[in-house]
Write an enzyme that holds these catalytic residues in place. Structure first.
Site, PDB file in Angstrom:
ATOM      1  CE1 TYR A   1      -4.224  -1.930   4.558  1.00  0.00           C
ATOM      2  CE2 TYR A   1      -3.116   0.326   4.507  1.00  0.00           C
ATOM      3  CZ  TYR A   1      -4.111  -1.225   4.088  1.00  0.00           C
ATOM      4  OH  TYR A   1      -4.295  -1.349   2.646  1.00  0.00           O
TER       5      TYR A   1
ATOM      6  CB  SER B   1      -0.607  -0.061   1.252  1.00  0.00           C
ATOM      7  OG  SER B   1      -1.678   1.142   1.652  1.00  0.00           O
TER       8      SER B   1
HETATM    9  P1  NAD Z   1     -11.754  -5.886   0.016  1.00  0.00           P
HETATM   10  O1  NAD Z   1     -12.627  -5.538   1.625  1.00  0.00           O
HETATM   11  O2  NAD Z   1     -12.210  -5.375  -1.265  1.00  0.00           O
HETATM   12  O3  NAD Z   1     -11.108  -7.237  -0.520  1.00  0.00           O
HETATM   13  C1  NAD Z   1     -10.522  -8.022   0.427  1.00  0.00           C
HETATM   14  C2  NAD Z   1     -10.549  -9.870   0.212  1.00  0.00           C
HETATM   15  O4  NAD Z   1      -9.276 -10.577   1.558  1.00  0.00           O
HETATM   16  C3  NAD Z   1     -11.638 -10.063   0.632  1.00  0.00           C
HETATM   17  O5  NAD Z   1     -12.064 -11.341  -0.523  1.00  0.00           O
HETATM   18  C4  NAD Z   1     -11.613 -11.126   1.973  1.00  0.00           C
HETATM   19  O6  NAD Z   1     -12.497 -11.553   1.432  1.00  0.00           O
HETATM   20  C5  NAD Z   1     -10.437 -11.622   1.806  1.00  0.00           C
HETATM   21  N1  NAD Z   1     -10.005 -11.288   3.494  1.00  0.00           N
HETATM   22  C6  NAD Z   1     -10.449 -10.974   4.328  1.00  0.00           C
HETATM   23  N2  NAD Z   1      -9.890 -11.921   5.593  1.00  0.00           N
HETATM   24  C7  NAD Z   1      -9.186 -12.777   4.851  1.00  0.00           C
HETATM   25  C8  NAD Z   1      -8.951 -14.188   5.695  1.00  0.00           C
HETATM   26  N3  NAD Z   1      -8.620 -13.851   7.225  1.00  0.00           N
HETATM   27  N4  NAD Z   1      -8.659 -15.290   4.572  1.00  0.00           N
HETATM   28  C9  NAD Z   1      -9.101 -14.814   3.484  1.00  0.00           C
HETATM   29  N5  NAD Z   1      -9.719 -13.884   2.658  1.00  0.00           N
HETATM   30  C10 NAD Z   1      -9.742 -13.112   3.841  1.00  0.00           C
HETATM   31  O7  NAD Z   1     -10.288  -4.643   0.322  1.00  0.00           O
HETATM   32  P2  NAD Z   1      -9.240  -4.287  -1.285  1.00  0.00           P
HETATM   33  O8  NAD Z   1      -9.180  -2.927  -0.733  1.00  0.00           O
HETATM   34  O9  NAD Z   1      -9.266  -5.230  -2.549  1.00  0.00           O
HETATM   35  O10 NAD Z   1      -7.987  -4.559  -0.590  1.00  0.00           O
HETATM   36  C11 NAD Z   1      -6.794  -5.758  -1.113  1.00  0.00           C
HETATM   37  C12 NAD Z   1      -5.227  -4.876  -0.309  1.00  0.00           C
HETATM   38  O11 NAD Z   1      -5.538  -4.326  -0.824  1.00  0.00           O
HETATM   39  C13 NAD Z   1      -5.351  -5.522   0.622  1.00  0.00           C
HETATM   40  O12 NAD Z   1      -4.058  -5.775   1.565  1.00  0.00           O
HETATM   41  C14 NAD Z   1      -5.361  -4.252   0.859  1.00  0.00           C
HETATM   42  O13 NAD Z   1      -4.539  -3.786   2.454  1.00  0.00           O
HETATM   43  C15 NAD Z   1      -4.676  -3.415   0.119  1.00  0.00           C
HETATM   44  N6  NAD Z   1      -5.296  -2.031  -0.463  1.00  0.00           N
HETATM   45  C16 NAD Z   1      -6.370  -2.021  -0.472  1.00  0.00           C
HETATM   46  C17 NAD Z   1      -6.203  -0.276  -0.826  1.00  0.00           C
HETATM   47  C18 NAD Z   1      -7.571   0.290  -1.791  1.00  0.00           C
HETATM   48  O14 NAD Z   1      -7.432   1.383  -1.489  1.00  0.00           O
HETATM   49  N7  NAD Z   1      -8.569  -0.146  -1.250  1.00  0.00           N
HETATM   50  C19 NAD Z   1      -4.867   0.541  -1.274  1.00  0.00           C
HETATM   51  C20 NAD Z   1      -4.163  -0.203  -0.560  1.00  0.00           C
HETATM   52  C21 NAD Z   1      -3.755  -1.479  -0.807  1.00  0.00           C
END
Ligand code: NAD
Length: 263
Positions: free
Chosen positions: A158, A145
């Site tokens: 985080y 991130s």
């Molecule tokens: P999201 O909530 O849409 O998806 C998260 C996914 O992780 C889901 O499929 C959920 O079921 C799964 N998950 C959660 N806990 C779990 C567990 N214990 N075991 C298995 N699966 C599990 O979130 P997102 O925004 O798509 O995030 C995905 C990645 O991107 C994360 O690592 C997040 O930190 C990173 N990220 C997101 C953003 C953003 O702005 N959305 C920015 C930077 C980084």
């Protein structure tokens, strides 16, 4: 259509939603077989697998391991390799967020964020590497991130986990250099997914403001482009990192953040 990853198999954690599903989709578009993982309604996930497989003519399976548990991470890799075949590409994407000042940060939330966002990548990488070494090809992509590079208030767990994930990325890159394996981190800024949706809803409730105003404020605070990055853009970068052209890129942390970390 560019099917550069035909015959390869990718395991993408947390791919039932958001960025993970975007990455899985772009890998499938490039001809890669995909293992989906994450939580959600069983029927909806089954439908997702069928749709992805049909649209891109690849094999798509689902494994529901809870990646907060190290043993489940390791068992998932062993099971996929035994039942379906080699894991050539591992995308450590599953992640959760919790927002609170450090003095009030619940210890169980700290443990969960660290387990899902950081320790899972350690367990999955350790389990996938032996096969990659034997085959002389592997791609490890850690979805960190902008918070792996810089901090924000109220995101202690985080930010700590994502900085840790970038550290792990560098170590694994050094340990695999010259073995046909690369390990890199992608560092997204704001992407409109359920994870960010929760933060938007919370601010809307706290400050009685409408969605558009809160979205604009999030972008103004951090992301100079004024636009959300998209799961498709993150997926396209993942596909590039899996290509032969990217074989000299390893140990890198690549921002996709509209200028967030350039400030
Ligand atoms: P999201 O909530 O849409 O998806 C998260 C996914 O992780 C889901 O499929 C959920 O079921 C799964 N998950 C959660 N806990 C779990 C567990 N214990 N075991 C298995 N699966 C599990 O979130 P997102 O925004 O798509 O995030 C995905 C990645 O991107 C994360 O690592 C997040 O930190 C990173 N990220 C997101 C953003 C953003 O702005 N959305 C920015 C930077 C980084």
């Amino acid at each position: 259509m560019d099917r550069t990853l035909a015959g390869k198999r990718a395991l993408v954690t947390g791919s039932t939603s958001g960025i993970g599903f975007g990455i899985a989709t772009e890998l499938a578009r490039a001809g890669c077989n995909v293992v989906l993982n994450g939580f959600g309604d069983a029927e909806a996930i089954k439908a997702l697998c069928v749709r992805l497989a049909q649209e891109h003519s690849v094999e798509v399976i689902y494994r529901g391991a809870d990646v907060s548990i190290g043993a489940e991470c390791r068992a998932m890799v062993a099971d996929v390799e035994a039942q379906a075949g080699p894991v050539d590409i591992l995308v450590n994407n599953a992640g959760i967020q919790h927002v609170a000042p450090v003095e009030q940060f619940p210890a169980e939330k700290w443990d969960a964020v660290l387990a899902i966002n950081l320790s899972s990548a350690f367990h999955l990488t350790a389990a996938a590497l032996p096969g990659m070494r034997t085959r002389g090809y592997g791609r490890l992509i850690n979805i960190a991130s902008a918070h792996g590079l810089v901090a924000s208030r109220e995101k202690a767990a985080y930010v700590a986990a994502k900085h840790g994930l970038i550290g792990l990325t560098k170590v694994v890159a050094l340990e695999t250099a010259g073995a046909g394996i690369t390990c890199n981190a992608i560092c997204p800024g704001w992407v409109l997914t359920p994870l960010v949706e929760a933060q938007i809803t919370e601010r809307m409730a706290q400050e009685s403001r409408d969605r558009r105003a809160v979205e604009q404020e999030l972008l103004r605070e951090k992301q100079p482009s004024g636009e959300f990055a998209t799961p498709e853009q993150i997926g396209a970068l993942a596909v590039f990192l899996c290509s032969a052209t990217a074989s000299s890129i390893t140990g890198a942390s690549l921002p996709v953040d509209g200028g967030w970390t350039a400030q």
